[in-house]
Design a protein around this motif. Structure first.
Motif, PDB file in Angstrom:
ATOM      1  N   GLU A 106      -1.763   0.767  -7.852  1.00 29.43           N
ATOM      2  CA  GLU A 106      -2.994   0.647  -7.040  1.00 29.43           C
ATOM      3  C   GLU A 106      -3.972   1.267  -7.756  1.00 29.43           C
ATOM      4  OE1 GLU A 106      -6.413   1.685  -5.523  1.00 29.43           O
ATOM      5  OE2 GLU A 106      -4.878   3.017  -4.735  1.00 29.43           O
ATOM      6  N   LEU A 140       4.790  -4.050  -8.209  1.00 32.19           N
ATOM      7  CA  LEU A 140       3.780  -4.643  -7.392  1.00 32.19           C
ATOM      8  C   LEU A 140       2.112  -4.284  -7.825  1.00 32.19           C
ATOM      9  CD1 LEU A 140       2.543  -6.546  -5.027  1.00 32.19           C
ATOM     10  CD2 LEU A 140       2.866  -4.606  -3.501  1.00 32.19           C
ATOM     11  N   THR A 142      -1.741  -4.379  -7.493  1.00 29.56           N
ATOM     12  CA  THR A 142      -2.792  -4.462  -6.787  1.00 29.56           C
ATOM     13  C   THR A 142      -4.144  -4.595  -7.149  1.00 29.56           C
ATOM     14  OG1 THR A 142      -3.257  -2.371  -5.524  1.00 29.56           O
ATOM     15  CG2 THR A 142      -1.217  -3.463  -4.785  1.00 29.56           C
ATOM     16  N   TYR A 174      -0.837  -8.601  -5.666  1.00 33.75           N
ATOM     17  CA  TYR A 174      -1.691  -8.540  -4.516  1.00 33.75           C
ATOM     18  C   TYR A 174      -3.020  -8.391  -4.824  1.00 33.75           C
ATOM     19  CZ  TYR A 174      -2.799  -7.650   0.488  1.00 33.75           C
ATOM     20  OH  TYR A 174      -3.155  -7.856   1.812  1.00 33.75           O
ATOM     21  N   ASN A 176      -6.113  -8.462  -3.631  1.00 36.33           N
ATOM     22  CA  ASN A 176      -7.025  -7.339  -3.054  1.00 36.33           C
ATOM     23  C   ASN A 176      -6.705  -6.434  -2.176  1.00 36.33           C
ATOM     24  OD1 ASN A 176      -9.269  -6.356  -1.909  1.00 36.33           O
ATOM     25  ND2 ASN A 176     -10.379  -8.176  -1.177  1.00 36.33           N
ATOM     26  N   PHE A 177      -6.372  -5.283  -2.608  1.00 35.46           N
ATOM     27  CA  PHE A 177      -5.874  -4.176  -1.712  1.00 35.46           C
ATOM     28  C   PHE A 177      -6.265  -4.111  -0.519  1.00 35.46           C
ATOM     29  CE2 PHE A 177      -5.412   0.158  -0.608  1.00 35.46           C
ATOM     30  CZ  PHE A 177      -4.026   0.487  -0.483  1.00 35.46           C
ATOM     31  N   ILE A 213      -0.880  -5.907   3.255  1.00 35.40           N
ATOM     32  CA  ILE A 213      -0.059  -5.770   2.049  1.00 35.40           C
ATOM     33  C   ILE A 213       1.585  -5.527   2.288  1.00 35.40           C
ATOM     34  CG2 ILE A 213      -0.153  -3.454   1.926  1.00 35.40           C
ATOM     35  CD1 ILE A 213      -0.444  -3.667  -1.008  1.00 35.40           C
ATOM     36  N   LYS A 216       4.176  -8.167   0.979  1.00 38.75           N
ATOM     37  CA  LYS A 216       4.413  -8.237  -0.337  1.00 38.75           C
ATOM     38  C   LYS A 216       5.223  -7.204  -0.695  1.00 38.75           C
ATOM     39  CE  LYS A 216       2.654 -10.912  -2.455  1.00 38.75           C
ATOM     40  NZ  LYS A 216       3.121 -12.326  -3.211  1.00 38.75           N
ATOM     41  N   GLU A 219       8.790  -8.112  -0.414  1.00 40.95           N
ATOM     42  CA  GLU A 219       9.133  -8.765  -1.510  1.00 40.95           C
ATOM     43  C   GLU A 219       9.593  -7.835  -2.607  1.00 40.95           C
ATOM     44  OE1 GLU A 219       6.670 -12.200  -3.047  1.00 40.95           O
ATOM     45  OE2 GLU A 219       5.835 -12.372  -0.855  1.00 40.95           O
TER      46      GLU A 219
END
Length: 228
Positions: A106, A140, A142, A174, A176-177, A213, A216, A219
């Motif tokens: 992020e 992941l 973001t 993802y 848009n955090f 979030i 995701k 996942e």
């Protein structure tokens, strides 16, 4: 609104305290029973939990959300307020303690606020994801939507870097955090979920971010398990 008035980062003392907190968290990780899955959250103040009690920050709330859904997981807080993509890259190696199974990246909000060339930000994120791929660590990525402050070309370049990099490296995305609270593009709708600075989510806002979030991140956990 200018970049200086809504920067995610804290002043230098806050950054030092955040960094110290990260070192302490990583140092204590080995002293408790190991979770089945350990995630590293590498980010800026949105990850770190700026302006919140420790238990109300993104990482503790995410960990609790995942555990409530039956996941044996630990989430390590490697968020540093004020950090840019370059800063995240510079501390990636020491943040990756041996127990880390996957990484949430992020970063980019402070690059955006400082008007850093998206090409530079993209190169830093590319280097982070490349290093994670080399270590076999699922990621992941973001993002955040860019405003129009710097012009349409800049905005398009910034917004495009997240999906481009995710596709290149096979990372989860993802976009848009802050989507759980309306994102940066919809401040009025999410105002009650933000702190007084209008930038950082309050405790209830973080809850909404986590709910957005969380699937995701599940996942991401599945990718870890698929490697076992």
């Amino acid at each position: 609104m200018d970049a200086g008035s809504w920067a995610y980062g804290a002043a230098a003392p806050g950054l030092k305290a955040a960094a110290a907190s990260v070192f302490l968290t990583l140092g204590l990780a080995g002293s408790v029973a190991a979770a089945e899955t350990t995630l590293l959250a590498l980010g800026d103040s949105l990850t770190h939990g700026y302006g919140l009690a420790e238990e109300d920050g993104f990482v503790p709330q995410l960990e609790a959300w995942l555990q409530a859904r039956g996941h044996d997981v630990e989430v390590i807080n490697a968020g540093v307020s004020g950090d840019t993509t370059r800063g995240g890259l510079s501390r990636l190696e020491w943040s990756l303690s041996p127990e880390v199974d996957a990484v949430i990246v992020e970063l980019g909000g402070n690059d955006l606020l400082r008007g850093i060339d998206p090409a530079s930000s993209k190169a830093n994120l590319d280097a982070i994801l490349t290093a994670l791929c080399e270590k076999g660590l699922p990621a992941l990525l973001t993002g955040l939507p860019a405003p129009r402050n710097y012009g349409e070309d800049w905005q398009q370049a910034f917004d495009a870097m997240y999906p481009d990099l995710a596709e290149t490296h096979g990372a989860l995305l993802y976009p848009n955090f802050l989507a759980g609270i309306g994102g940066l593009e919809d401040r009025e709708a999410g105002r009650a979920l933000m702190q007084g600075d209008g930038i950082h989510p309050n405790a209830e806002g973080v809850k909404k971010v986590v709910e957005g979030i969380g699937p995701k991140v599940e996942e991401l956990i599945e990718r870890v398990r698929a490697q076992d």
